[in-house]
Structures are given as C-alpha cells and as structure tokens.
Write an enzyme that holds these catalytic residues in place. Structure first.
Site, PDB file in Angstrom:
ATOM      1  N   ASP A  17       0.860  -1.176   0.000  1.00 51.79           N
ATOM      2  CA  ASP A  17       0.000   0.000   0.000  1.00 51.79           C
ATOM      3  C   ASP A  17       0.900   1.229   0.000  1.00 51.79           C
ATOM      4  OD1 ASP A  17      -1.944  -1.905   0.341  1.00 51.79           O
ATOM      5  OD2 ASP A  17      -2.899  -0.942   2.056  1.00 51.79           O
ATOM      6  N   ASP A 138     -15.276  -3.747  -0.089  1.00 50.28           N
ATOM      7  CA  ASP A 138     -14.699  -3.423   1.210  1.00 50.28           C
ATOM      8  C   ASP A 138     -15.858  -3.201   2.172  1.00 50.28           C
ATOM      9  OD1 ASP A 138     -12.274  -3.405  -0.193  1.00 50.28           O
ATOM     10  OD2 ASP A 138     -12.434  -1.270  -0.628  1.00 50.28           O
TER      11      ASP A 138
HETATM   12  O1  LIG Z   1      -6.094  -1.089   1.417  1.00 48.82           O
HETATM   13  C1  LIG Z   1      -6.351  -0.239   2.272  1.00 48.82           C
HETATM   14  O2  LIG Z   1      -5.810  -0.231   3.411  1.00 48.82           O
HETATM   15  C2  LIG Z   1      -7.339   0.851   1.945  1.00 48.82           C
HETATM   16  C3  LIG Z   1      -7.651   1.755   2.925  1.00 48.82           C
HETATM   17  C4  LIG Z   1      -8.554   2.765   2.650  1.00 48.82           C
HETATM   18  C5  LIG Z   1      -9.123   2.851   1.396  1.00 48.82           C
HETATM   19  C6  LIG Z   1      -8.821   1.944   0.407  1.00 48.82           C
HETATM   20  C7  LIG Z   1      -7.926   0.922   0.655  1.00 48.82           C
HETATM   21  N1  LIG Z   1      -7.562  -0.008  -0.273  1.00 48.82           N
HETATM   22  C8  LIG Z   1      -8.087  -0.329  -1.535  1.00 48.82           C
HETATM   23  O3  LIG Z   1      -8.300   0.790  -2.397  1.00 48.82           O
HETATM   24  C9  LIG Z   1      -9.239   0.390  -3.372  1.00 48.82           C
HETATM   25  C10 LIG Z   1     -10.368   1.367  -3.462  1.00 48.82           C
HETATM   26  O4  LIG Z   1      -9.971   2.488  -4.169  1.00 48.82           O
HETATM   27  P1  LIG Z   1     -11.103   3.301  -4.987  1.00 48.82           P
HETATM   28  O5  LIG Z   1     -12.244   3.435  -4.066  1.00 48.82           O
HETATM   29  O6  LIG Z   1     -11.395   2.468  -6.181  1.00 48.82           O
HETATM   30  O7  LIG Z   1     -10.430   4.588  -5.283  1.00 48.82           O
HETATM   31  C11 LIG Z   1      -9.812  -0.939  -2.942  1.00 48.82           C
HETATM   32  O8  LIG Z   1      -9.211  -1.997  -3.673  1.00 48.82           O
HETATM   33  C12 LIG Z   1      -9.418  -1.014  -1.479  1.00 48.82           C
HETATM   34  O9  LIG Z   1      -9.356  -2.350  -1.041  1.00 48.82           O
END
Ligand SMILES: O=C(O)c1ccccc1N[C@@H]1O[C@H](COP(=O)(O)O)[C@@H](O)[C@H]1O
Length: 254
Positions: A17, A138
């Site tokens: 990340d 999520d």
């Molecule tokens: O992975 C994390 O810790 C996380 C924390 C907060 C937000 C998102 C996170 N991870 C990943 O990001 C994408 C979502 O991004 P978007 O909404 O498409 O811009 C998703 O795969 C989350 O698992």
C-alpha cells in the site's frame, strides 16, 4: 514432501500500500494510522525474490482522493517485468485512470468506489476488459465502504447481485474492521460470499498467522482463490516462503 503440498492451492498476494511514495500499512484503513515500511519498489523486489507470484499494489493517496503514486507503481511494474503478476487498486474511477493503470502492464485492476457510485460505467468496463477488472468489496458488517473507506456505499448483497448481473469476473473482499489488525480473516463472510457467487473470491484483511492461511486454504474448494497478506508479513509474524509452503507452491517449487 511437506504436509501442505496436497490439495488445491491458495494464491498469496503480498500487499504493498503506497502513501506519498512509501510502502505503509494502515489500521482499519484509517488515514493517519500509517506505519512506514520504506520503498515500495524494494518491497516488491523482496516479495518477488521470496517467491511471490502476485502482488496486491494499492495507491492509497488515490483511494483517499489526495494524490497519486502511479509513477512509483509504474517503476514497480517495469522492474518486476514478467516475474510477478500485479493487481492494482486505488483511484481507478474513470476511463483515464483505468487506461493509465492497464497501460502500465498490471495483470488486473480492482475497482472500489467506482463500482459503487457508477454502476453503468462499471458494467461497460467489465464488458470491455473482462477479467482484467475485479471489484473490491470493502465491507463493515454488510455495508460497503467507498472513498477511502470514509463513506458508506450500500448493501454488500444488493451490490453483489448487480455485479453478478454485470458479469464481474472476480471479487476482492476486505473486512475493513479486520484490515491491518492481525485479528484473523472473516471466514464467515468469505463462506457467505462463496455461497452467493461462482466467481473467484480473494480474501483480504486480518491474516495474522500460518493457521489463518490453513483456514483460508480450506475454503479454496468453495471458491476462495487467494489471500492478500499485509501487516503479518511486514511485522514478521511469518515469512513469505513459510506462507507459500502452507498455501501450496506450484509444482516446480514443491
Ligand atoms: O487497502 C487499504 O488499506 C485501503 C484503505 C482505505 C481505502 C482503500 C484501501 N484499499 C483499496 O483501495 C481500493 C479502493 O480504491 P477506490 O475506491 O477504487 O479509489 C480498494 O481496492 C481497497 O481495497
């Protein structure tokens, strides 16, 4: 022969990340809870050297809508070459961000917020790009989280029904309350997901021990394809080679 070589294999995806050009782990996705683990490029090379077949690469700044780590992601993809498959997520919400991600050469991208806020676009890119698109679901309980997990994005099962109808090829399911906590995966949630879809499910959040991987591998016949591992690897709860032994290595490595 190791006691773990028999039976279907669980794919493992070490997570990287990225925040502000660094590899970090958050607790329950909360901005400001970052632990810094250094260079994402070095992390990727380490995981590859230790046998990773997949990397789960997340641009957290893009997910929070406050920046981009695409340049670093591009470096990782270039350095990794064909040594590993990369799943990329964070901030992929329109044609430009999707095309930029796929042009980097990642194997697939995960849509999060866009899949919740823009169903028609999601349907169209699934039709266009097939299994290069997965959807990240999520969840807290049965409520989906969007926009850096700061907003609610609807009911998990309602959204799943819509994505099934759109022919989504794969789901990456994160229990947000477990993510970065090392409290074990949400096996019940994963079982229920597998009951409601025939598509592969990648488990994310909470893996803390090799026993957790044994539990997840037991779900492979139900539809769990892989497991994303973050904090447990970075904090040294177990090594990636040990995890790969438990998850089942490909024949050449057995
Ligand atoms: O992975 C994390 O810790 C996380 C924390 C907060 C937000 C998102 C996170 N991870 C990943 O990001 C994408 C979502 O991004 P978007 O909404 O498409 O811009 C998703 O795969 C989350 O698992």
């Amino acid at each position: 022969m190791s006691e773990f070589t028999e039976g279907p294999k669980l794919q493992l995806l070490p997570a990287i990340d990225m925040v502000d050009g660094k590899a970090v782990r958050l607790t329950q996705g909360e901005a400001g809870t970052e632990t810094n683990y250094g260079s994402p490029v070095d992390a990727a090379m380490d995981w590859i050297e230790q046998g990773a077949e997949w990397i789960h690469l997340v641009d957290l700044d893009a997910a929070f809508g406050r920046g981009s780590n695409v340049a670093v992601a591009r470096k990782i993809v270039k350095r990794a070459g064909t040594a590993v498959d990369i799943e990329f997520s964070g901030g992929i919400r329109d044609d430009a961000s999707l095309e930029a991600a796929l042009e980097m050469g990642v194997r697939r991208v995960n849509l999060g917020t866009a899949a919740l806020e823009n169903p028609e676009w999601t349907r169209s890119v699934i039709a266009r790009f097939g299994d290069q698109i997965a959807v990240g679901l999520d969840v807290r309980g049965e409520t989906l989280a969007a926009r850096g997990w700061t907003e609610e994005g609807g009911n998990l099962w309602d959204v799943l029904e819509r994505l099934e109808d759109a022919n989504c090829s794969r789901y990456v399911v994160t229990d947000v309350t477990k993510d970065g906590t090392m409290r074990g995966p949400n096996v019940e949630l994963l079982r229920e997901m597998c009951e409601r879809t025939d598509r592969p499910v990648v488990a994310s959040g909470g893996v803390s021990s090799l026993d957790d991987l044994v539990a997840l591998r037991a779900l492979v016949p139900l539809g769990v394809e892989g497991a994303i591992i973050g904090k447990a690897l970075y904090d040294g709860a177990f090594s990636l080679p040990a995890a790969l032994d438990v998850a089942g290595r490909p024949a050449a490595h057995a």
